[in-house]
Enzyme design. Structure first.
Site, PDB file in Angstrom:
ATOM      1  N   GLU A 286       0.826  -1.211   0.000  1.00 54.46           N
ATOM      2  CA  GLU A 286       0.000   0.000   0.000  1.00 54.46           C
ATOM      3  C   GLU A 286       0.858   1.258   0.000  1.00 54.46           C
ATOM      4  O   GLU A 286       0.444   2.309  -0.492  1.00 54.46           O
ATOM      5  CB  GLU A 286      -0.903   0.008   1.245  1.00 54.46           C
ATOM      6  CG  GLU A 286      -2.369  -0.053   0.892  1.00 54.46           C
ATOM      7  CD  GLU A 286      -3.298  -0.082   2.093  1.00 54.46           C
ATOM      8  OE1 GLU A 286      -4.438  -0.499   1.902  1.00 54.46           O
ATOM      9  OE2 GLU A 286      -2.915   0.325   3.207  1.00 54.46           O
ATOM     10  N   HIS A 307       8.066 -26.548  -1.392  1.00 49.92           N
ATOM     11  CA  HIS A 307       7.453 -27.666  -2.116  1.00 49.92           C
ATOM     12  C   HIS A 307       6.345 -27.179  -3.041  1.00 49.92           C
ATOM     13  O   HIS A 307       5.559 -27.978  -3.546  1.00 49.92           O
ATOM     14  CB  HIS A 307       6.922 -28.700  -1.122  1.00 49.92           C
ATOM     15  CG  HIS A 307       8.019 -29.313  -0.305  1.00 49.92           C
ATOM     16  ND1 HIS A 307       8.536 -30.559  -0.553  1.00 49.92           N
ATOM     17  CD2 HIS A 307       8.743 -28.800   0.737  1.00 49.92           C
ATOM     18  CE1 HIS A 307       9.514 -30.812   0.311  1.00 49.92           C
ATOM     19  NE2 HIS A 307       9.667 -29.755   1.097  1.00 49.92           N
ATOM     20  N   LYS A 421     -13.963   0.305  -4.375  1.00 48.19           N
ATOM     21  CA  LYS A 421     -15.069   0.692  -3.491  1.00 48.19           C
ATOM     22  C   LYS A 421     -16.130   1.466  -4.271  1.00 48.19           C
ATOM     23  O   LYS A 421     -17.323   1.211  -4.138  1.00 48.19           O
ATOM     24  CB  LYS A 421     -14.558   1.579  -2.350  1.00 48.19           C
ATOM     25  CG  LYS A 421     -13.792   0.840  -1.284  1.00 48.19           C
ATOM     26  CD  LYS A 421     -13.519   1.779  -0.119  1.00 48.19           C
ATOM     27  CE  LYS A 421     -12.454   1.224   0.784  1.00 48.19           C
ATOM     28  NZ  LYS A 421     -11.957   2.199   1.746  1.00 48.19           N
TER      29      LYS A 421
END
Ligand code: PA5
Length: 445
Positions: A286, A307, A421
């Site tokens: 951010e 793995h 948003k």
């Protein structure tokens, strides 16, 4: 000194000359922080926090945490992003990812309001059946959709279950000191409130009440956590990358970025570091990812991910470097048992401490990945403790701020978070978004 940077696995990728060239840029970034004249400088409150925090509020946090610990079976921290990751990271790192199962006292701790999941919410509500519950809603704005929805649910649950008066003793609100509907609501109802300081952004807020109340509910020594951060604040004050590990880290990662290493992988060798990785990803992602720039933060837990992602790291595109957290953790010893039949052929390990096997696996991986052209920065953390973690948190916050300035971005804003948003609100039919709703609906048909 709880955190020491080792750059022996980076030197072949960043020359001394390249590092020298970073010095003036780091010094300039340092000036911006000290003189508070860089972009976003209204949000530098985290910088002095380990010394300048509100002692009275800190004492109240400890009191409330003690109350919560003795008055409920389940404690729910409601928040998202910076209002949740830090607390969860610290609790898992210092206690355990199995804290709820292993705890000897205090409530089980759950986190809500950090997703949009009907299943997640239903399951948590079910889990509260027949249990005594306390909640802490944490939201600086007070209007973030995910925690607001969860708060509606758990607030009603508590009022229905206990009535207004008892619910008042079980609901704790962490929000802006004066602004916002959540603050008004809490005052009207008489709930205990804690302050998210104006000058501390969400992702830098773990050492404010945002993180400290849930952390204290887990029985963690928050004073020692702050002392560790204060120690970092004192020790990491020089602008010189030879004396300041956080700045050296910032210099190396920026030098690598300029050479095409656009992904940074934070490596933990302990499952209890997984949520800390998530906190770190938010902090750097951010802060730096804007204006078409920024190192993309990724994380792994080894040996688990050796793995899976290990293959890509060893031989995929050469676009990444790793930062390895090497926590010296002697708390638990585990001696590998002998098998008389030696079915798996591993008796050469019999009697060895698993901690030593882990360190050997780490060393082998450092060499292999470096041979595979992946630079590795190592951060040696001297112990698994409140103090060392407080130090590490501050180390990364400081490094992140300086890195952001070196990169040429504002490390304290997050304008990009608004894009989803706006679309979501428009598509959900929020009043005032009618025009956007029509446009967006056409595009998703
Ligand atoms: O770092 C940030 O600013 C964000 O992650 C916020 O913390 C997050 O969006 C939650 O915001 P709020 O605390 O206002 O609910």
């Amino acid at each position: 000194m709880y955190v020491t940077l080792r750059d022996q696995f980076v030197r072949q990728f960043v020359t001394e000359k390249e590092l020298e060239a970073m010095r003036p840029e780091i010094a300039q970034a340092h000036e911006k922080i000290v003189k508070k004249n860089g972009a976003g400088s209204d949000f530098l409150g985290w910088k002095e926090l380990p010394q300048a925090y509100d002692r009275e509020e800190f004492a109240r946090i400890a009191e409330c945490a003690a109350y919560i610990r003795s008055h409920c079976d389940v404690f729910i921290a409601i928040g998202i992003g910076g209002s949740y990751l830090g607390a969860r990271a610290v609790i898992e790192f210092l206690r355990s990812p199995y804290h709820n199962e292993l705890r000897k006292d205090g409530p089980a701790i759950y986190f809500a309001g950090n997703s949009i999941s009907a299943s997640g919410l239903c399951e948590l509500v079910k889990l509260c059946e027949g249990k005594d519950v306390c909640i802490n809603v944490i939201s600086k704005s007070g209007t973030t959709t995910e925690p607001a929805v969860a708060f509606r649910v758990f607030h009603k649950m508590l009022v229905d279950k206990y009535g207004e008066e008892e619910a008042r003793r079980r609901i704790f609100v962490t929000t802006d000191k004066a602004r916002g509907t959540l603050k008004q609501f809490a005052d009207k109802k008489g709930y205990q409130t804690f302050v998210v300081p104006d000058d501390v952004g969400g992702r830098y807020s773990v050492l404010t009440p945002v993180g400290l109340l849930p952390i204290a509910v887990a029985g963690i020594d928050i004073k020692a956590l702050m002392e560790g951060a204060a120690c970092a604040m004192k020790e990491l004050s020089s602008p010189d990358i030879d004396k300041n590990g956080a700045y050296r880290y910032a210099a190396i990662r920026n030098a690598l970025y300029r050479k095409g290493k656009v992904n940074e992988i934070l490596v933990s060798y302990e499952p209890y570091g997984q949520l800390f990785n998530e906190w770190w990803k938010q902090l750097f992602g951010e802060s730096e990812g804007k204006d078409g720039k920024g190192i993309f933060p990724v994380s792994v837990v080894f040996s688990t991910d050796l793995h899976s992602l290990g293959q890509y790291i060893q031989q995929g595109e050469r676009i990444m470097f790793e930062t390895v957290l090497n926590v010296k953790d002697g708390e638990n010893r585990f001696l590998i048992p002998n098998d008389p039949n030696n079915i798996d052929g591993l008796n050469f390990l019999s009697g060895m401490d698993l901690n030593d096997v882990k360190v050997t696996a780490m060393n082998g991986t450092l060499l292999a990945h470096t041979d595979g052209q992946v630079p590795n920065i190592v951060l040696d953390v001297s112990e698994r403790s409140e103090r060392s973690l407080g130090y590490l948190i501050y180390f990364f916050e400081l490094a992140c701020a300086v890195s952001g300035y070196v990169l040429g971005v504002n490390p304290f804003d997050q304008p990009g978070v608004e894009a989803y948003k706006k679309n979501m609100f428009a598509l959900l039919g929020k009043p005032g978004y009618e025009e956007q709703q029509k446009e967006l609906q056409k595009r998703i048909k």
